[in-house]
Scaffold this motif. Structure first.
Motif, PDB file in Angstrom:
ATOM      1  N   LEU A  88       9.488   7.766   3.143  1.00 27.07           N
ATOM      2  CA  LEU A  88       8.173   7.215   3.485  1.00 27.07           C
ATOM      3  C   LEU A  88       8.395   5.989   4.344  1.00 27.07           C
ATOM      4  N   ASP A  89       7.634   5.857   5.425  1.00 30.67           N
ATOM      5  CA  ASP A  89       7.688   4.635   6.226  1.00 30.67           C
ATOM      6  C   ASP A  89       6.829   3.561   5.566  1.00 30.67           C
ATOM      7  N   ALA A  90       7.223   2.319   5.716  1.00 28.95           N
ATOM      8  CA  ALA A  90       6.609   1.231   4.972  1.00 28.95           C
ATOM      9  C   ALA A  90       5.176   0.926   5.372  1.00 28.95           C
ATOM     10  N   ASP A  91       4.729   1.467   6.500  1.00 28.63           N
ATOM     11  CA  ASP A  91       3.348   1.223   6.923  1.00 28.63           C
ATOM     12  C   ASP A  91       2.457   2.450   6.743  1.00 28.63           C
ATOM     13  N   ASP A  92       2.974   3.482   6.096  1.00 27.14           N
ATOM     14  CA  ASP A  92       2.214   4.727   5.922  1.00 27.14           C
ATOM     15  C   ASP A  92       1.947   4.986   4.443  1.00 27.14           C
ATOM     16  N   GLU A 111       0.829  -1.208   0.000  1.00 25.47           N
ATOM     17  CA  GLU A 111       0.000   0.000   0.000  1.00 25.47           C
ATOM     18  C   GLU A 111       0.864   1.260   0.000  1.00 25.47           C
ATOM     19  N   ALA A 112       1.965   1.226   0.753  1.00 27.57           N
ATOM     20  CA  ALA A 112       2.882   2.360   0.757  1.00 27.57           C
ATOM     21  C   ALA A 112       3.458   2.593  -0.641  1.00 27.57           C
ATOM     22  N   LEU A 113       3.912   1.526  -1.277  1.00 25.58           N
ATOM     23  CA  LEU A 113       4.492   1.651  -2.614  1.00 25.58           C
ATOM     24  C   LEU A 113       3.455   2.121  -3.636  1.00 25.58           C
ATOM     25  N   ARG A 114       2.233   1.634  -3.527  1.00 24.12           N
ATOM     26  CA  ARG A 114       1.197   2.091  -4.460  1.00 24.12           C
ATOM     27  C   ARG A 114       0.908   3.581  -4.294  1.00 24.12           C
ATOM     28  N   SER A 115       1.035   4.083  -3.052  1.00 23.65           N
ATOM     29  CA  SER A 115       0.790   5.514  -2.846  1.00 23.65           C
ATOM     30  C   SER A 115       1.873   6.359  -3.503  1.00 23.65           C
ATOM     31  N   VAL A 171       8.523  -7.101  -3.204  1.00 20.76           N
ATOM     32  CA  VAL A 171       9.074  -6.031  -4.032  1.00 20.76           C
ATOM     33  C   VAL A 171       9.504  -6.571  -5.390  1.00 20.76           C
ATOM     34  N   ARG A 172      10.228  -7.670  -5.403  1.00 18.99           N
ATOM     35  CA  ARG A 172      10.775  -8.187  -6.653  1.00 18.99           C
ATOM     36  C   ARG A 172       9.695  -8.716  -7.583  1.00 18.99           C
ATOM     37  N   THR A 173       8.601  -9.232  -7.025  1.00 14.33           N
ATOM     38  CA  THR A 173       7.539  -9.801  -7.854  1.00 14.33           C
ATOM     39  C   THR A 173       6.529  -8.753  -8.297  1.00 14.33           C
ATOM     40  N   ASP A 174       6.071  -7.921  -7.356  1.00 19.92           N
ATOM     41  CA  ASP A 174       4.968  -6.996  -7.648  1.00 19.92           C
ATOM     42  C   ASP A 174       5.423  -5.590  -8.013  1.00 19.92           C
ATOM     43  N   PHE A 175       6.664  -5.234  -7.674  1.00 17.29           N
ATOM     44  CA  PHE A 175       7.154  -3.876  -7.943  1.00 17.29           C
ATOM     45  C   PHE A 175       8.556  -3.960  -8.569  1.00 17.29           C
ATOM     46  N   PRO A 176       8.646  -4.517  -9.767  1.00 18.66           N
ATOM     47  CA  PRO A 176       9.967  -4.791 -10.365  1.00 18.66           C
ATOM     48  C   PRO A 176      10.780  -3.550 -10.688  1.00 18.66           C
ATOM     49  N   THR A 177      10.163  -2.378 -10.791  1.00 17.87           N
ATOM     50  CA  THR A 177      10.932  -1.162 -11.082  1.00 17.87           C
ATOM     51  C   THR A 177      11.525  -0.534  -9.827  1.00 17.87           C
ATOM     52  N   VAL A 178      11.147  -1.021  -8.665  1.00 15.13           N
ATOM     53  CA  VAL A 178      11.662  -0.489  -7.402  1.00 15.13           C
ATOM     54  C   VAL A 178      13.057  -1.054  -7.140  1.00 15.13           C
ATOM     55  N   VAL A 179      13.965  -0.202  -6.698  1.00 13.12           N
ATOM     56  CA  VAL A 179      15.304  -0.643  -6.311  1.00 13.12           C
ATOM     57  C   VAL A 179      15.216  -1.298  -4.929  1.00 13.12           C
ATOM     58  N   TYR A 180      15.656  -2.531  -4.820  1.00 16.19           N
ATOM     59  CA  TYR A 180      15.592  -3.254  -3.554  1.00 16.19           C
ATOM     60  C   TYR A 180      17.003  -3.468  -3.016  1.00 16.19           C
ATOM     61  N   ARG A 205      -0.286   5.451   9.649  1.00 21.11           N
ATOM     62  CA  ARG A 205      -1.086   4.317  10.098  1.00 21.11           C
ATOM     63  C   ARG A 205      -0.804   4.019  11.571  1.00 21.11           C
ATOM     64  N   LEU A 206      -1.851   3.844  12.333  1.00 17.87           N
ATOM     65  CA  LEU A 206      -1.737   3.412  13.726  1.00 17.87           C
ATOM     66  C   LEU A 206      -2.122   1.943  13.806  1.00 17.87           C
ATOM     67  N   HIS A 207      -1.209   1.125  14.273  1.00 20.73           N
ATOM     68  CA  HIS A 207      -1.461  -0.308  14.397  1.00 20.73           C
ATOM     69  C   HIS A 207      -0.681  -0.836  15.595  1.00 20.73           C
ATOM     70  N   GLU A 208      -0.865  -2.071  15.910  1.00 19.85           N
ATOM     71  CA  GLU A 208      -0.319  -2.594  17.159  1.00 19.85           C
ATOM     72  C   GLU A 208       1.189  -2.830  17.107  1.00 19.85           C
ATOM     73  N   SER A 209       1.802  -2.689  15.942  1.00 26.08           N
ATOM     74  CA  SER A 209       3.249  -2.874  15.842  1.00 26.08           C
ATOM     75  C   SER A 209       4.005  -1.568  15.664  1.00 26.08           C
ATOM     76  N   ASN A 210       3.329  -0.412  15.778  1.00 25.76           N
ATOM     77  CA  ASN A 210       4.034   0.868  15.698  1.00 25.76           C
ATOM     78  C   ASN A 210       5.163   0.910  16.715  1.00 25.76           C
ATOM     79  N   LYS A 211       6.349   1.312  16.275  1.00 20.22           N
ATOM     80  CA  LYS A 211       7.482   1.357  17.208  1.00 20.22           C
ATOM     81  C   LYS A 211       7.216   2.299  18.373  1.00 20.22           C
TER      82      LYS A 211
END
Length: 218
Positions: free
Chosen positions: A87-91, A21-25, A51-60, A196-202
């Motif tokens: 961008l944080d990966a959960d936002d 979702e972060a990458l799509r944004s 990343v490698r399967t669904d977002f092949p243009t992204v540098v990993y 995003r607020l979720h139960e794993s927020n640091k």
């Protein structure tokens, strides 16, 4: 180096649930970034395959677990654009983030960094009990955070890299250093970032955060 491009740096640690979702944004921006760099900070949950399967243009890029600050610094070192964004990966970004910020640079050429407003939201996967425990501010607020920022590369390098000695709070540390060095910054009135607020927020799961924040402010 791309003299005009925007490099987006996204650190992730076991964040496969929200990373897409972060990458799509980023992909949905009405002004495209020149490159997107995901720095995997030692994940074991399938981030690489996503990343490698669904977002092949992204540098990993992969590194052993060293924290968010170190992951962002690794991304900056690999970036080629004249502007940096984080961008944080959960936002998520709003789709006009980059275009609004680039317009602000054009309107005031001496500007070094442009920030925007941030709004929190409960992650849809949270149950009602968790929602009642996790406070979610109703209004958007000025986001003096690296994740709302678009900054000229040379200005970022002048302030220096993110600290790597904080478990959390490296963003607050960086912004305070930037202010102390007189970073020429603009705060947009528009909303550009959704946290995003979720139960794993640091900030929620690491009790050390409150103590780290006090030490940073000192």
């Amino acid at each position: 180096m791309d003299a005009s491009g925007i490099s987006v740096v996204i650190p992730v640690f076991n964040g496969v649930r929200y990373l897409a979702e972060a990458l799509r944004s980023v992909q949905a921006q009405d002004m495209a970034a020149s490159e997107v760099i995901v720095v995997d900070d030692g994940s074991t949950d399938g981030c690489a395959a996503l990343v490698r399967t669904d977002f092949p243009t992204v540098v990993y890029l992969y590194q052993g677990n060293a924290g968010t600050g170190a992951a962002r610094n690794r991304g900056v070192a690999a970036a080629t654009g004249a502007f940096l964004a984080f961008l944080d990966a959960d936002d998520c970004w709003l789709e006009t983030k980059l275009s609004l910020q680039m317009a602000a640079f054009r309107a005031a050429p001496g500007t070094e960094a442009v920030f925007g407003h941030i709004k929190h939201f409960h992650s849809p996967d949270l149950g009602q009990a968790a929602r009642s425990r996790i406070h979610c501010p109703a209004e958007a607020a000025p986001g003096w955070l690296p994740t709302t920022m678009l900054i000229r590369r040379e200005a970022f390098l002048r302030v220096g890299p993110f600290a790597t000695n904080w478990r959390v709070g490296e963003g607050v540390d960086w912004v305070l250093r930037a202010r102390a060095q007189g970073l020429r910054a603009v705060m947009l009135p528009e909303l550009v970032y959704r946290r995003r607020l979720h139960e794993s927020n640091k900030g929620l799961t690491h009790r050390q955060f409150a103590l780290d924040r006090v030490r940073i402010l000192k």
